[in-house]
Write a protein that holds these residues in place. Structure first.
Motif, PDB file in Angstrom:
ATOM      1  N   ALA A   1       0.765  -1.171   0.041  1.00  0.00           N
ATOM      2  CA  ALA A   1      -0.035  -0.096  -0.032  1.00  0.00           C
ATOM      3  C   ALA A   1       0.830   1.133  -0.189  1.00  0.00           C
ATOM      4  N   ALA A   2       1.851   1.478   0.978  1.00  0.00           N
ATOM      5  CA  ALA A   2       2.866   2.587   0.935  1.00  0.00           C
ATOM      6  C   ALA A   2       3.470   2.657  -0.458  1.00  0.00           C
ATOM      7  N   ILE A   3       4.063   1.713  -0.898  1.00  0.00           N
ATOM      8  CA  ILE A   3       4.550   1.815  -2.307  1.00  0.00           C
ATOM      9  C   ILE A   3       3.902   2.306  -3.309  1.00  0.00           C
ATOM     10  N   LEU A   4       2.744   1.814  -3.323  1.00  0.00           N
ATOM     11  CA  LEU A   4       1.773   2.075  -4.498  1.00  0.00           C
ATOM     12  C   LEU A   4       1.248   3.792  -4.262  1.00  0.00           C
ATOM     13  N   GLU A   5       1.008   4.084  -3.146  1.00  0.00           N
ATOM     14  CA  GLU A   5       0.470   5.212  -2.715  1.00  0.00           C
ATOM     15  C   GLU A   5       1.700   6.377  -3.172  1.00  0.00           C
ATOM     16  N   SER A   6       2.835   5.930  -2.872  1.00  0.00           N
ATOM     17  CA  SER A   6       4.262   6.756  -3.106  1.00  0.00           C
ATOM     18  C   SER A   6       4.443   7.113  -4.714  1.00  0.00           C
ATOM     19  N   TRP A   7       4.289   5.848  -5.208  1.00  0.00           N
ATOM     20  CA  TRP A   7       4.483   5.862  -6.467  1.00  0.00           C
ATOM     21  C   TRP A   7       3.501   6.781  -7.493  1.00  0.00           C
ATOM     22  N   LEU A   8       2.220   6.603  -7.095  1.00  0.00           N
ATOM     23  CA  LEU A   8       1.184   7.402  -7.703  1.00  0.00           C
ATOM     24  C   LEU A   8       1.620   8.903  -7.345  1.00  0.00           C
ATOM     25  N   GLY A   9       1.659   9.181  -6.090  1.00  0.00           N
ATOM     26  CA  GLY A   9       2.377  10.305  -5.908  1.00  0.00           C
ATOM     27  C   GLY A   9       3.355  11.030  -6.923  1.00  0.00           C
ATOM     28  N   LEU A  10       4.275  10.263  -7.127  1.00  0.00           N
ATOM     29  CA  LEU A  10       5.415  10.750  -7.903  1.00  0.00           C
ATOM     30  C   LEU A  10       4.861  10.808  -9.358  1.00  0.00           C
ATOM     31  N   LEU A  11       4.025  10.036  -9.858  1.00  0.00           N
ATOM     32  CA  LEU A  11       3.358   9.989 -11.214  1.00  0.00           C
ATOM     33  C   LEU A  11       2.677  11.045 -11.444  1.00  0.00           C
ATOM     34  N   LYS A  12       2.074  11.613 -10.477  1.00  0.00           N
ATOM     35  CA  LYS A  12       1.106  12.984 -10.466  1.00  0.00           C
ATOM     36  C   LYS A  12       1.868  14.094 -10.573  1.00  0.00           C
ATOM     37  N   SER A  13       2.915  13.930  -9.815  1.00  0.00           N
ATOM     38  CA  SER A  13       3.805  15.387  -9.774  1.00  0.00           C
ATOM     39  C   SER A  13       4.801  15.348 -10.863  1.00  0.00           C
ATOM     40  N   GLY A  14       4.989  14.096 -11.829  1.00  0.00           N
ATOM     41  CA  GLY A  14       6.045  14.225 -12.894  1.00  0.00           C
ATOM     42  C   GLY A  14       5.754  14.693 -14.112  1.00  0.00           C
TER      43      GLY A  14
ATOM     44  N   LYS B   1      11.190   3.107  -8.669  1.00  0.00           N
ATOM     45  CA  LYS B   1      12.278   2.677  -7.739  1.00  0.00           C
ATOM     46  C   LYS B   1      12.313   3.328  -6.652  1.00  0.00           C
ATOM     47  N   GLU B   2      12.120   4.697  -6.558  1.00  0.00           N
ATOM     48  CA  GLU B   2      12.332   5.386  -5.459  1.00  0.00           C
ATOM     49  C   GLU B   2      11.311   4.816  -4.070  1.00  0.00           C
ATOM     50  N   PRO B   3      10.082   4.717  -4.486  1.00  0.00           N
ATOM     51  CA  PRO B   3       9.301   4.043  -3.463  1.00  0.00           C
ATOM     52  C   PRO B   3       9.871   2.455  -2.881  1.00  0.00           C
ATOM     53  N   ILE B   4      10.199   1.961  -3.863  1.00  0.00           N
ATOM     54  CA  ILE B   4      10.723   0.547  -3.343  1.00  0.00           C
ATOM     55  C   ILE B   4      11.844   0.587  -2.597  1.00  0.00           C
ATOM     56  N   LEU B   5      12.849   1.576  -2.934  1.00  0.00           N
ATOM     57  CA  LEU B   5      14.108   1.516  -2.270  1.00  0.00           C
ATOM     58  C   LEU B   5      13.765   2.035  -1.056  1.00  0.00           C
ATOM     59  N   ILE B   6      12.919   3.013  -0.764  1.00  0.00           N
ATOM     60  CA  ILE B   6      12.707   3.401   0.447  1.00  0.00           C
ATOM     61  C   ILE B   6      11.980   2.287   1.325  1.00  0.00           C
ATOM     62  N   ALA B   7      11.291   1.719   0.778  1.00  0.00           N
ATOM     63  CA  ALA B   7      10.718   0.490   1.605  1.00  0.00           C
ATOM     64  C   ALA B   7      11.526  -0.514   1.967  1.00  0.00           C
TER      65      ALA B   7
ATOM     66  N   GLU C   1      -6.975   7.343 -15.599  1.00  0.00           N
ATOM     67  CA  GLU C   1      -6.477   6.345 -16.410  1.00  0.00           C
ATOM     68  C   GLU C   1      -5.039   6.021 -16.039  1.00  0.00           C
ATOM     69  N   LEU C   2      -4.279   7.193 -15.647  1.00  0.00           N
ATOM     70  CA  LEU C   2      -2.966   7.015 -15.081  1.00  0.00           C
ATOM     71  C   LEU C   2      -2.864   6.124 -13.632  1.00  0.00           C
ATOM     72  N   GLN C   3      -3.965   6.122 -12.777  1.00  0.00           N
ATOM     73  CA  GLN C   3      -3.976   5.593 -11.711  1.00  0.00           C
ATOM     74  C   GLN C   3      -4.219   3.920 -12.068  1.00  0.00           C
ATOM     75  N   ALA C   4      -5.169   3.788 -12.837  1.00  0.00           N
ATOM     76  CA  ALA C   4      -5.354   2.497 -13.349  1.00  0.00           C
ATOM     77  C   ALA C   4      -4.274   1.772 -14.031  1.00  0.00           C
ATOM     78  N   GLN C   5      -3.592   2.318 -14.677  1.00  0.00           N
ATOM     79  CA  GLN C   5      -2.370   1.853 -15.373  1.00  0.00           C
ATOM     80  C   GLN C   5      -1.094   1.518 -14.191  1.00  0.00           C
ATOM     81  N   ALA C   6      -1.161   2.417 -13.233  1.00  0.00           N
ATOM     82  CA  ALA C   6      -0.075   2.056 -12.324  1.00  0.00           C
ATOM     83  C   ALA C   6      -0.396   1.119 -11.419  1.00  0.00           C
ATOM     84  N   ARG C   7      -1.689   0.923 -11.277  1.00  0.00           N
ATOM     85  CA  ARG C   7      -2.343  -0.184 -10.314  1.00  0.00           C
ATOM     86  C   ARG C   7      -2.087  -1.460 -10.983  1.00  0.00           C
ATOM     87  N   THR C   8      -2.378  -1.711 -12.108  1.00  0.00           N
ATOM     88  CA  THR C   8      -2.182  -3.093 -13.071  1.00  0.00           C
ATOM     89  C   THR C   8      -0.833  -3.070 -13.265  1.00  0.00           C
ATOM     90  N   VAL C   9       0.104  -2.386 -13.297  1.00  0.00           N
ATOM     91  CA  VAL C   9       1.607  -2.760 -13.658  1.00  0.00           C
ATOM     92  C   VAL C   9       1.906  -3.116 -12.114  1.00  0.00           C
TER      93      VAL C   9
END
Length: 295
Positions: free
Chosen positions: A18-31, A103-109, A43-51
């Motif tokens: 949950a933490a990794i996915l939430e952090s990744w979505l935040g980075l994608l939104k601000s990217g 990578k960043e959310p996973i490395l932090i985790a 659509e971006l959230q759906a792609q991220a959750r699926t991947v």
């Protein structure tokens, strides 16, 4: 005993999903992807959750190579995303960051889950970098291929639009050429011209090269191919638009088109009318009607 970095990565991704996915979505939104307006947030959230879900399932197999069989579904999803982004006009950076920003959310985790175990942290970090870098390169390869396909289609469409065949009169066609002639474009020119000759039952085809910047031996060969093809279809050709500079260049190079040429399209059209037994006559303007006659 060597520590299995993939197992460390599996435990981390599963335990901090949950933490990794939430952090990744935040980075994608601000990217910047959302700011372009090319993709909606849903659509971006759906792609991220699926991947992310497919990545987690593939990791559960214990395989760390992104090109292995367990990652086939994930690769297909990433390929679809990359191709769609190539069509939508995304930049290569935006496309690559879709995967690499994970990578960043996973490395932090990994750092949080293995704070007291440096060996596990190092092994998990190496496994994560190797896996995500490979998947990022794969998305870029697909994106580049998709972009090349888009450019190829656009180039073909532009070539077709830049070689229109215009009917000037019954049995008289004009083909205005703009830009440089090459082998690929010559094929389009001949195809359009021959089809128009058949459709309009044309007797004469005027090839206007006013918009051709230079005529060298190669361009002359391409013109001769188009002329020969038109003659095989029963239509005579006239070349128009040979400017003084081009005429001098052709004489200097010893280029002979062996076809009637005229300086302007108007001159070529007048010749075509005469060859087909037609004349253009200027009618005298009608005399003005007097005011008394209008009553």
């Amino acid at each position: 005993m060597a520590i299995d970095g993939i197992q460390v990565l599996v435990r981390t991704v599963t335990g901090h999903e949950a933490a990794i996915l939430e952090s990744w979505l935040g980075l994608l939104k601000s990217g910047g992807s959302l700011q372009t307006g090319r993709i909606r947030e849903v659509e971006l959230q759906a792609q991220a959750r699926t991947v992310f879900g497919q990545l987690r399932d593939a990791l559960a197999s214990g395989e760390g190579d992104g090109h292995a069989a367990p990652y086939e579904t994930l690769r297909e999803t990433l390929a679809d995303i990359s191709r769609s982004r190539a069509i939508q006009g995304f930049t290569p950076t935006d496309t690559a960051n879709f995967v690499l920003s994970l990578k960043e959310p996973i490395l932090i985790a990994l750092d949080a889950a293995n704070a007291g175990d440096l060996a596990s942290l190092v092994a998990g970090t190496r496994a994560a970098n190797r896996l995500l870098d490979g998947l990022g390169l794969y998305t870029m390869e697909v994106f580049q291929t998709g972009r090349e396909e888009v450019i190829g289609r656009q180039s073909q469409e532009i070539a077709e639009l830049s070689t229109p065949v215009v009917q000037l009169w019954d049995g008289i066609l004009a083909l205005p050429l703009i830009g440089t002639l090459d082998s690929a474009r010559t094929g389009v020119v001949m195809e359009n011209l021959l089809q128009a000759i058949v459709d309009e039952e044309a007797e004469i085809a005027i090839i206007d090269i006013t918009g051709v910047p230079t005529v060298d031996t190669l361009v002359a060969q391409h013109l001769l191919k188009a002329i020969a093809a038109a003659r095989l279809m029963g239509a005579d050709c006239i070349i128009s638009g040979i400017r003084p500079q081009i005429a001098q260049t052709m004489v200097h190079l010893g280029v002979e088109l062996n076809v009637v040429s005229k300086a302007t399209l108007a001159d070529a059209f007048a010749l075509a009318l005469r060859r087909t037994g037609r004349t253009v006559v200027r009618r005298a303007a009608p005399a003005p009607v007097a005011a008394d006659d209008r009553r």
